[in-house]
Structure formats: C-alpha cells, structure tokens
Design a protein around this motif. Sequence first.
Motif, PDB file in Angstrom:
ATOM      1  N   LEU A 215       0.867  -1.182   0.000  1.00  0.00           N
ATOM      2  CA  LEU A 215       0.000   0.000   0.000  1.00  0.00           C
ATOM      3  C   LEU A 215       0.902   1.230   0.000  1.00  0.00           C
ATOM      4  N   GLU A 221      -5.274   9.229   3.378  1.00  0.00           N
ATOM      5  CA  GLU A 221      -6.079   8.787   2.247  1.00  0.00           C
ATOM      6  C   GLU A 221      -6.772   7.446   2.497  1.00  0.00           C
ATOM      7  N   PHE A 222      -6.304   6.706   3.518  1.00  0.00           N
ATOM      8  CA  PHE A 222      -6.821   5.356   3.746  1.00  0.00           C
ATOM      9  C   PHE A 222      -7.577   5.275   5.068  1.00  0.00           C
ATOM     10  N   GLN A 226      -8.220  -0.609   5.563  1.00  0.00           N
ATOM     11  CA  GLN A 226      -7.347  -0.746   4.391  1.00  0.00           C
ATOM     12  C   GLN A 226      -5.885  -0.898   4.826  1.00  0.00           C
TER      13      GLN A 226
END
Length: 234
Positions: A215, A221-222, A226
């Motif tokens: 990742l 952003e996550f 995630q």
Amino acid sequence: MMALLETKNLEVFYGDFQAVFGVDFHVNEGETVAIIGANGAGKSSFLKALSGLVKSRPDGILLDGKPVGGKPAFDMVKSGIALVPEGRRLFPSMSVGDNLRMGENGKSGDRGWNYETICDLFPILRERADQLAPTLSGGQQQMVAIGRALISNPRVLLCDEISLGLSPAAVKDVYAAIAEIKKRGTTIVIVEQDLNAALSAADRIYCFLEGKVSLAGRADEFDRSQILAAYFGS
Ligand SMILES: Nc1ncnc2c1ncn2[C@@H]1O[C@H](COP(=O)(O)OP(=O)(O)OP(=O)(O)O)[C@@H](O)[C@H]1O
Ligand SMILES: [Mg+2]
C-alpha cells in the motif's frame, strides 16, 4: 519535480535469501515518509540498502536522480543519507557527548546542525553530556542516536523503529523532536511499527508486506481497515 531520494525495482539479498522484492519508492525534499509493516516485512533491509549497509544495484537507488546504489555506507553518509539504526547502536563505553560527536565524521554539509543546536533540541543531552551512554533512559538514548545522525547534517534522515520499547511519554518526546526536525527542512524517512505514530508524523506512507509494497499513498487517504489489510496481508 524530481524526488530527492528514489528507489526503482530495489531488491535486497542476503546470500540466496531475498528480503526485498522490486520496491519503487521516493521521498521529496522536505517530506516525511513512513514505512510501516509487520516483523520481517523487509523494512530494516530497505533502510540498510539506502544507507549502504547491504549491497544493491547502482540504478536501484537514485539520489537527485543519480545512481548511488551499492556505494559503501560511509560514502552514503557523506552524500547526505544518515541512518538512526534499529536498536540505537550507541557506543556503550563512550559519553553522551562523544557519541554525538562521532556523527561529525560523516558531515555532508551545513544545514544548521551542530553540537549546540542538537543540545538545544534535546536539552537533557547537554545536562548528561559527560555520562556514559548506557546510563541514560531508553528515550534519552534514542535522542542521542537521532542527534548522532543529525549532526552529519543529512539531506535525508532515516529512522528505524525509533519508538520501539519506549514508554508512551518517551515516544511523544521523540516524535515531538521529529516534528521539529521536519519543520527545519530535513527530509525524513521513518520505519515504524506503531501505526498511530507513523500516521501522525508522516505526509505519506508505504506499507511493506513480505518484502513488497502492499500500500502507498497519503497518510490521510486510507481508512484503518485498508491499512490493516495491507499490514497483515489479510
Ligand atoms: N543479516 C541477515 N541475514 C539473513 N537474513 C536476514 C538478515 N537480516 C534480515 N534478514 C531476513 O530478511 C527478512 C526481512 O528482515 P528485516 O529485518 O528487513 O525486516 P523488518 O521489517 O525490519 O522486521 P522487524 O520489524 O522485525 O524489524 C526477514 O525474513 C529476516 O529474517
Ligand atoms: Mg526492522
């Protein structure tokens, strides 16, 4: 914009054993990037390659776009890449002050870091300058390790597990110092198992899983699930 430090398809081997598989990574001038990942994910091996402690192909690591992979560790420090190693690796028979000054051997320029400015950042080290390094608390020893790397005036400061084994209060102090170092313009790459510490310190994160990037993106952003999936590979 050209990245300050970049890897392209970086691989790390220990003999026949491969620890890092084709990692593409970059950090821009002034950025703080965190590498997270579980035990054995290859985080330290990656930092060791960046700092010349393990071999890699010349074009696997680019500094200002120029290949520097495979150069010896001392050359890497002299080109402005300094490592705060996992487990700190202080010189136990030397004083705090002498441990700090050891880092001056790798000086790669003048970006405002010297014995006095480092003691201004960590005032406790000025008080403890004449004591042997092992007499300090874990958090204070971590400050010495950071100071010893910083005194070389690096363009990029690489930090491996600087919160490991420290009390929550000491982690807070160490990360306050990282924020201050960032504020003064130093580019920072931190390897961190503590997700909260990593996410709050970093502009961007890379998650490593079994030697590969699972990742990558902005720290905000996550969502948690995630990140955990990338961390544990589930
Ligand atoms: N000197 C070495 N010789 C052989 N194998 C090694 C060596 N150092 C690390 N390894 C192996 O390489 C893999 C990656 O290890 P590495 O230390 O880079 O992971 P890490 O993400 O830093 O883990 P940790 O969170 O435990 O510090 C592991 O399987 C490890 O056993
Ligand atoms: Mg490690």
